[in-house]
Design an enzyme around this catalytic site. Structure first.
Site, mmCIF file in Angstrom:
data_model
loop_
_atom_site.group_PDB
_atom_site.id
_atom_site.type_symbol
_atom_site.label_atom_id
_atom_site.label_comp_id
_atom_site.label_asym_id
_atom_site.label_seq_id
_atom_site.Cartn_x
_atom_site.Cartn_y
_atom_site.Cartn_z
ATOM 1 N N GLY A 92 0.784 -1.033 0.111
ATOM 2 C CA GLY A 92 -0.074 -0.071 -0.054
ATOM 3 C C GLY A 92 0.943 1.087 0.086
ATOM 4 N N ASN A 131 -8.564 3.585 8.128
ATOM 5 C CA ASN A 131 -7.900 2.242 8.898
ATOM 6 C C ASN A 131 -8.065 2.468 10.504
ATOM 7 O OD1 ASN A 131 -6.138 4.689 8.210
ATOM 8 N ND2 ASN A 131 -4.660 3.876 9.634
ATOM 9 N N GLN A 180 -7.932 -0.330 2.989
ATOM 10 C CA GLN A 180 -8.877 -0.765 4.193
ATOM 11 C C GLN A 180 -10.295 -1.236 3.620
ATOM 12 O OE1 GLN A 180 -7.838 -1.974 7.074
ATOM 13 N NE2 GLN A 180 -5.976 -1.096 7.225
ATOM 14 N N SER A 234 -3.239 -3.359 -1.033
ATOM 15 C CA SER A 234 -2.247 -4.076 -0.411
ATOM 16 C C SER A 234 -2.820 -5.761 0.152
ATOM 17 C CB SER A 234 -1.768 -3.215 0.968
ATOM 18 O OG SER A 234 -0.864 -3.876 1.705
ATOM 19 N N ALA A 235 -2.012 -6.517 0.050
ATOM 20 C CA ALA A 235 -2.224 -7.955 -0.209
ATOM 21 C C ALA A 235 -2.284 -8.386 1.307
ATOM 22 C CB ALA A 235 -1.319 -8.787 -0.860
ATOM 23 N N HIS A 236 -1.657 -7.828 2.060
ATOM 24 C CA HIS A 236 -1.643 -8.524 3.654
ATOM 25 C C HIS A 236 -2.741 -8.155 4.372
ATOM 26 C CE1 HIS A 236 -0.007 -4.933 6.138
ATOM 27 N NE2 HIS A 236 0.462 -4.605 4.934
ATOM 28 N N THR A 244 12.458 -6.718 -10.993
ATOM 29 C CA THR A 244 12.000 -7.941 -10.973
ATOM 30 C C THR A 244 10.929 -8.320 -10.132
ATOM 31 O OG1 THR A 244 14.244 -8.931 -11.698
ATOM 32 C CG2 THR A 244 12.827 -10.528 -10.898
ATOM 33 N N CYS A 299 2.548 5.869 20.301
ATOM 34 C CA CYS A 299 3.579 6.444 21.652
ATOM 35 C C CYS A 299 4.967 6.949 20.978
ATOM 36 C CB CYS A 299 3.753 5.267 22.413
ATOM 37 S SG CYS A 299 4.708 5.694 24.091
HETATM 38 C C1 LIG Z 1 -5.238 3.081 4.876
HETATM 39 C C2 LIG Z 1 -4.075 2.639 4.501
HETATM 40 N N1 LIG Z 1 -3.185 3.012 3.625
HETATM 41 C C3 LIG Z 1 -1.688 2.358 3.289
HETATM 42 C C4 LIG Z 1 -1.259 1.581 4.159
HETATM 43 C C5 LIG Z 1 0.248 0.952 4.019
HETATM 44 O O1 LIG Z 1 0.084 -0.258 3.349
HETATM 45 P P1 LIG Z 1 1.297 -1.351 3.485
HETATM 46 O O2 LIG Z 1 1.442 -1.808 4.802
HETATM 47 O O3 LIG Z 1 0.882 -2.401 2.505
HETATM 48 O O4 LIG Z 1 2.584 -0.559 2.969
HETATM 49 C C6 LIG Z 1 -2.020 0.913 5.254
HETATM 50 C C7 LIG Z 1 -1.525 0.029 6.413
HETATM 51 O O5 LIG Z 1 -1.898 0.108 7.419
HETATM 52 C C8 LIG Z 1 -3.343 1.567 5.367
HETATM 53 O O6 LIG Z 1 -4.234 1.318 6.772
#
Ligand SMILES: Cc1ncc(COP(=O)(O)O)c(C=O)c1O
Length: 384
Positions: free
Chosen positions: A71, A152, A180, A200-202, A238, A326
């Site tokens: 992301g 998020n 999100q 973002s995949a994760h 790559t 924090c």
């Molecule tokens: C709204 C948003 N944008 C971007 C990101 C960043 O994505 P990545 O962790 O794949 O770099 C996050 C990750 O917390 C997110 O919540």
């Protein structure tokens, strides 16, 4: 009871099918997707398959998908790449919202150092950007409008289609950070009427280090990662074939399960939210009155420091998150809750619960049952 994970907006556990696909691509299909021989072609087939699955998840053509490392890189490529492509038009004004992720906010700051000007749109008390606030500040000098799809921290869903219509009337390009929202709610790039979308995949049970930027056909964008001719000259390097293959499988599974998962997870989130409000005095949901993704709730607990509550819950086996960061020993209030103009104590005592497919009613009920005692103990320490 085994530990329960309520932090799916931070990251999600990869699906077993995803893990298998990543392992296969690391092993048998190790080729470089740019190689002409058999090994290369097998790797390229995995990229093609993933491009199709991701396209189907967001209503896009496979050729419009550019693979990135996640992301953050997608947001950087969208904003820096569009800014560079548009600089010769003389337009150098960018509009974003005050509740974006740092990947957007800090990229905008970097562009401002390079001579761009920026405007941060406010949000209302429910965490929503009003289209009228965009209409009030957009000018013919505005080159890019970037507003996130779902937030998020609080999960609020922004009126992207309305914002995009206003932006396009003024000739600006529209980007949305959909990290999100993708796989949590239906996302269709044509219905949103935008030009660029980050994912973002994760965040949807895929591997870390893989993401994509959707670039509407015909959108001008300059590569920020220069190198070979990968990704149709839009991102050198790559390709991360294992990560991308895993992301493709995660996208296919997400599309197939979107309705069932959304409904089940939404019901669990509502159960958790109602249970906490009933069991713990002095609690309030932030952004409750706005449309939200079904998995997220952000709750302020009066008289409790969020970081202490997070640690106490972790000791009890529940993983949650705070919106506040924090830094150097002081608790920074969440920039999102601050933008909503909440009273200062509410911006420092909020906890984000973000649910996923692995959560169960038993876990939710166990958390609700634990909270009154944990919160009561922390409050009694503060009163002393
Ligand atoms: C709204 C948003 N944008 C971007 C990101 C960043 O994505 P990545 O962790 O794949 O770099 C996050 C990750 O917390 C997110 O919540």
């Amino acid at each position: 009871m085994p530990r329960a994970y309520f932090d799916h907006n931070a990251t999600t556990p990869p699906d077993p099918e995803v893990i298998e696909a990543v392992a296969r691509a690391l092993g048998d299909d190790f080729g470089n997707a740019s190689s002409v021989h058999h090994f290369g072609q097998r790797a390229k087939a995995l990229l093609d398959e993933a491009r199709t699955s991701i396209g189907q998840l967001i209503g896009a053509e496979p050729a419009e998908i550019v693979f990135t490392s996640g992301g953050t890189e997608s947001d950087n490529l969208a904003l820096r790449g569009a800014a560079e492509a548009l600089e010769n038009t003389g337009k150098r004004h960018l509009i974003t919202s005050s509740i974006e992720h740092e990947a957007v906010l800090n990229t905008v700051k970097a562009l401002v150092k390079r001579g761009w000007t920026s405007t941060l749109l406010p949000v209302d008390a429910t965490g929503i950007v009003a289209p009228a606030s965009l209409a009030a500040v957009i000018t013919r000098d505005t080159a890019i409008v970037s507003v996130m799809h779902a937030n998020n921290e609080i999960g609020t869903i922004q009126p992207i289609a309305d914002l995009a219509a206003i932006a396009h009337e003024h000739g600006a390009l529209v980007h949305t950070d959909a990290v999100q929202s993708v796989a949590k709610i239906p996302v269709d790039v044509r219905a949103l009427g935008i030009d660029l979308l980050s994912l973002s995949a994760h965040k949807f049970n895929g591997p870390k280090g893989a993401g994509a930027l959707w670039i509407r056909r015909g959108t001008r964008l300059v590569a920020t990662m220069t190198g070979g001719k990968h990704e149709r000259n839009r991102r050198g390097g790559t390709e991360n074939v294992p990560g991308i293959a895993g992301m493709g499988v995660a996208a296919r599974l997400a599309k197939a399960k979107l309705d069932v998962n959304g409904g089940r997870i939404g019901a669990l989130r509502d159960r958790l939210e109602a249970g906490i409000l009933a069991a713990v005095q002095g609690t309030i949901v932030n952004g409750a009155r706005a449309p939200r993704v079904p998995n997220t709730t952000n709750i302020s607990f009066d008289g409790v420091e969020a970081e202490s509550l997070l640690i106490a819950l972790d000791l009890e086996g529940f993983a949650v998150s705070t919106g506040s960061a924090c830094s150097s020993g002081t608790l920074e209030p969440s920039h999102v809750l601050r933008a909503m103009n909440l009273p200062s104590h509410r911006t420092q005592n909020s906890i984000r619960f973000s649910l996923g497919a692995g959560n169960t009613e038993e876990q939710v009920d166990a958390l609700i049952a634990k909270l009154p005692a944990v919160v009561g103990k922390l409050r009694s320490l503060v009163r002393r």
